[in-house]
Scaffold this motif. Structure first.
Motif, PDB file in Angstrom:
ATOM      1  N   ALA A 290     104.765 -39.871  41.881  1.00 51.28           N
ATOM      2  CA  ALA A 290     104.556 -41.321  41.727  1.00 51.28           C
ATOM      3  C   ALA A 290     103.170 -41.729  42.229  1.00 51.28           C
ATOM      4  O   ALA A 290     102.476 -42.516  41.578  1.00 51.28           O
ATOM      5  N   LEU A 291     102.742 -41.179  43.349  1.00 52.68           N
ATOM      6  CA  LEU A 291     101.420 -41.480  43.898  1.00 52.68           C
ATOM      7  C   LEU A 291     100.325 -41.064  42.923  1.00 52.68           C
ATOM      8  O   LEU A 291      99.406 -41.834  42.631  1.00 52.68           O
ATOM      9  N   HIS A 292     100.428 -39.854  42.400  1.00 61.25           N
ATOM     10  CA  HIS A 292      99.390 -39.300  41.517  1.00 61.25           C
ATOM     11  C   HIS A 292      99.399 -39.910  40.120  1.00 61.25           C
ATOM     12  O   HIS A 292      98.415 -39.771  39.389  1.00 61.25           O
ATOM     13  N   LEU A 293     100.482 -40.563  39.732  1.00 58.00           N
ATOM     14  CA  LEU A 293     100.534 -41.218  38.424  1.00 58.00           C
ATOM     15  C   LEU A 293      99.913 -42.614  38.451  1.00 58.00           C
ATOM     16  O   LEU A 293      99.677 -43.204  37.402  1.00 58.00           O
ATOM     17  N   ASP A 294      99.639 -43.138  39.631  1.00 57.50           N
ATOM     18  CA  ASP A 294      99.020 -44.457  39.759  1.00 57.50           C
ATOM     19  C   ASP A 294      97.518 -44.323  39.487  1.00 57.50           C
ATOM     20  O   ASP A 294      96.796 -43.684  40.251  1.00 57.50           O
ATOM     21  N   ALA A 295      97.064 -44.926  38.414  1.00 60.92           N
ATOM     22  CA  ALA A 295      95.661 -44.791  37.995  1.00 60.92           C
ATOM     23  C   ALA A 295      94.688 -45.349  39.030  1.00 60.92           C
ATOM     24  O   ALA A 295      93.602 -44.792  39.211  1.00 60.92           O
TER      25      ALA A 295
ATOM     26  N   ALA B 191     104.234 -43.678  52.397  1.00 62.79           N
ATOM     27  CA  ALA B 191     102.984 -44.443  52.367  1.00 62.79           C
ATOM     28  C   ALA B 191     101.844 -43.672  51.723  1.00 62.79           C
ATOM     29  O   ALA B 191     100.896 -44.274  51.208  1.00 62.79           O
ATOM     30  N   GLY B 192     101.916 -42.343  51.751  1.00 62.43           N
ATOM     31  CA  GLY B 192     100.840 -41.541  51.185  1.00 62.43           C
ATOM     32  C   GLY B 192     100.847 -40.138  51.739  1.00 62.43           C
ATOM     33  O   GLY B 192     101.870 -39.648  52.220  1.00 62.43           O
ATOM     34  N   ARG B 193      99.673 -39.510  51.668  1.00 66.15           N
ATOM     35  CA  ARG B 193      99.527 -38.144  52.151  1.00 66.15           C
ATOM     36  C   ARG B 193      98.174 -38.027  52.830  1.00 66.15           C
ATOM     37  O   ARG B 193      97.239 -38.760  52.517  1.00 66.15           O
TER      38      ARG B 193
ATOM     39  N   VAL C 258      80.527 -22.841  49.877  1.00 62.57           N
ATOM     40  CA  VAL C 258      80.802 -22.699  51.307  1.00 62.57           C
ATOM     41  C   VAL C 258      82.247 -23.118  51.592  1.00 62.57           C
ATOM     42  O   VAL C 258      82.699 -24.157  51.116  1.00 62.57           O
ATOM     43  N   ASP C 259      82.954 -22.305  52.376  1.00 60.75           N
ATOM     44  CA  ASP C 259      84.306 -22.646  52.791  1.00 60.75           C
ATOM     45  C   ASP C 259      84.215 -23.686  53.898  1.00 60.75           C
ATOM     46  O   ASP C 259      83.767 -23.402  55.000  1.00 60.75           O
ATOM     47  N   GLU C 260      84.606 -24.912  53.591  1.00 57.48           N
ATOM     48  CA  GLU C 260      84.584 -26.014  54.541  1.00 57.48           C
ATOM     49  C   GLU C 260      86.025 -26.394  54.874  1.00 57.48           C
ATOM     50  O   GLU C 260      86.959 -25.999  54.180  1.00 57.48           O
ATOM     51  N   VAL C 261      86.195 -27.171  55.931  1.00 53.58           N
ATOM     52  CA  VAL C 261      87.503 -27.744  56.243  1.00 53.58           C
ATOM     53  C   VAL C 261      87.338 -29.254  56.214  1.00 53.58           C
ATOM     54  O   VAL C 261      86.490 -29.813  56.914  1.00 53.58           O
ATOM     55  N   GLU C 262      88.131 -29.899  55.362  1.00 54.51           N
ATOM     56  CA  GLU C 262      88.018 -31.341  55.179  1.00 54.51           C
ATOM     57  C   GLU C 262      89.238 -32.065  55.697  1.00 54.51           C
ATOM     58  O   GLU C 262      90.324 -31.496  55.781  1.00 54.51           O
ATOM     59  N   ILE C 263      89.015 -33.348  56.021  1.00 51.08           N
ATOM     60  CA  ILE C 263      90.149 -34.240  56.205  1.00 51.08           C
ATOM     61  C   ILE C 263      90.292 -35.002  54.882  1.00 51.08           C
ATOM     62  O   ILE C 263      89.300 -35.263  54.204  1.00 51.08           O
ATOM     63  N   ALA C 264      91.515 -35.294  54.536  1.00 46.84           N
ATOM     64  CA  ALA C 264      91.795 -36.006  53.281  1.00 46.84           C
ATOM     65  C   ALA C 264      92.920 -36.992  53.533  1.00 46.84           C
ATOM     66  O   ALA C 264      93.805 -36.748  54.348  1.00 46.84           O
ATOM     67  N   TYR C 265      92.866 -38.122  52.841  1.00 44.86           N
ATOM     68  CA  TYR C 265      93.896 -39.142  52.994  1.00 44.86           C
ATOM     69  C   TYR C 265      93.972 -39.954  51.711  1.00 44.86           C
ATOM     70  O   TYR C 265      92.960 -40.273  51.096  1.00 44.86           O
ATOM     71  N   THR C 266      95.181 -40.247  51.301  1.00 40.92           N
ATOM     72  CA  THR C 266      95.436 -41.065  50.113  1.00 40.92           C
ATOM     73  C   THR C 266      96.685 -41.901  50.373  1.00 40.92           C
ATOM     74  O   THR C 266      97.712 -41.361  50.800  1.00 40.92           O
ATOM     75  N   PHE C 267      96.569 -43.189  50.126  1.00 45.17           N
ATOM     76  CA  PHE C 267      97.683 -44.109  50.364  1.00 45.17           C
ATOM     77  C   PHE C 267      98.104 -44.804  49.082  1.00 45.17           C
ATOM     78  O   PHE C 267      97.280 -45.057  48.203  1.00 45.17           O
TER      79      PHE C 267
END
Length: 164
Positions: A24-29, A72-74, A85-94
């Protein structure tokens, strides 16, 4: 670290039972416009499997976020290949209904603390589409420093970094 919480959010390690909420989250344009576009349920199912495997391989990854018990999200901490380069990221989606409440800043602060202090990573990045002003501001408020612009999966992005 399967679970953690912030003042307003509860985070739970990603698992198969989260598929419907993620679809549902990923289907929201509107939500997906800064994630590379809307993802079909099949693509999201693969995304879930890849991110669960990340947990198995690295001991950290994505969490599902709940506010007052509602999805609420991920958000998470994960390895990502950027410019070779192998990096480590923070990610957030609401979900849209949770935008504009300061939750992204709240979770970015928590993820940064986990990554730098608990996981003892030397640095973390935030990778953001150039035009995603709100997410750039979240990183700046979390003391990430603009590092460079680049291209990732054919999109113009900027990289912000924070070091331990």
């Amino acid at each position: 670290m399967d679970h953690f919480s912030t003042v307003r959010l509860a985070a739970e390690k990603l698992h198969d039972g989260h598929l419907a909420d993620l679809v549902a989250l990923h289907l929201d344009a509107e939500v997906s416009r800064y994630l590379g576009g809307v993802r079909t349920p099949e693509v999201t199912k693969t995304y879930l499997a890849v991110n669960m495997a990340h947990w198995d391989r690295h001991g950290f990854g994505l969490w599902v976020l709940r506010k007052d018990g509602s999805f609420a999200g991920r958000a998470g901490i994960r390895h990502i290949l950027v410019d070779g380069v192998d990096e480590v990221e923070i990610a957030y989606t609401f979900k849209r209904e949770f935008w504009g409440q300061g939750l992204a800043s709240e979770i970015a602060t928590a993820l940064t603390e986990i990554g730098l202090t608990q996981l003892e990573l030397p640095s973390l990045i935030g990778l953001v589409f150039v035009g995603h002003v709100a997410s750039r501001r979240v990183l700046e408020k979390s003391n990430y420093i603009f590092e460079k612009g680049t291209t990732h999966h054919g999109e113009a992005v900027v990289i912000y970094r924070i070091r331990r």
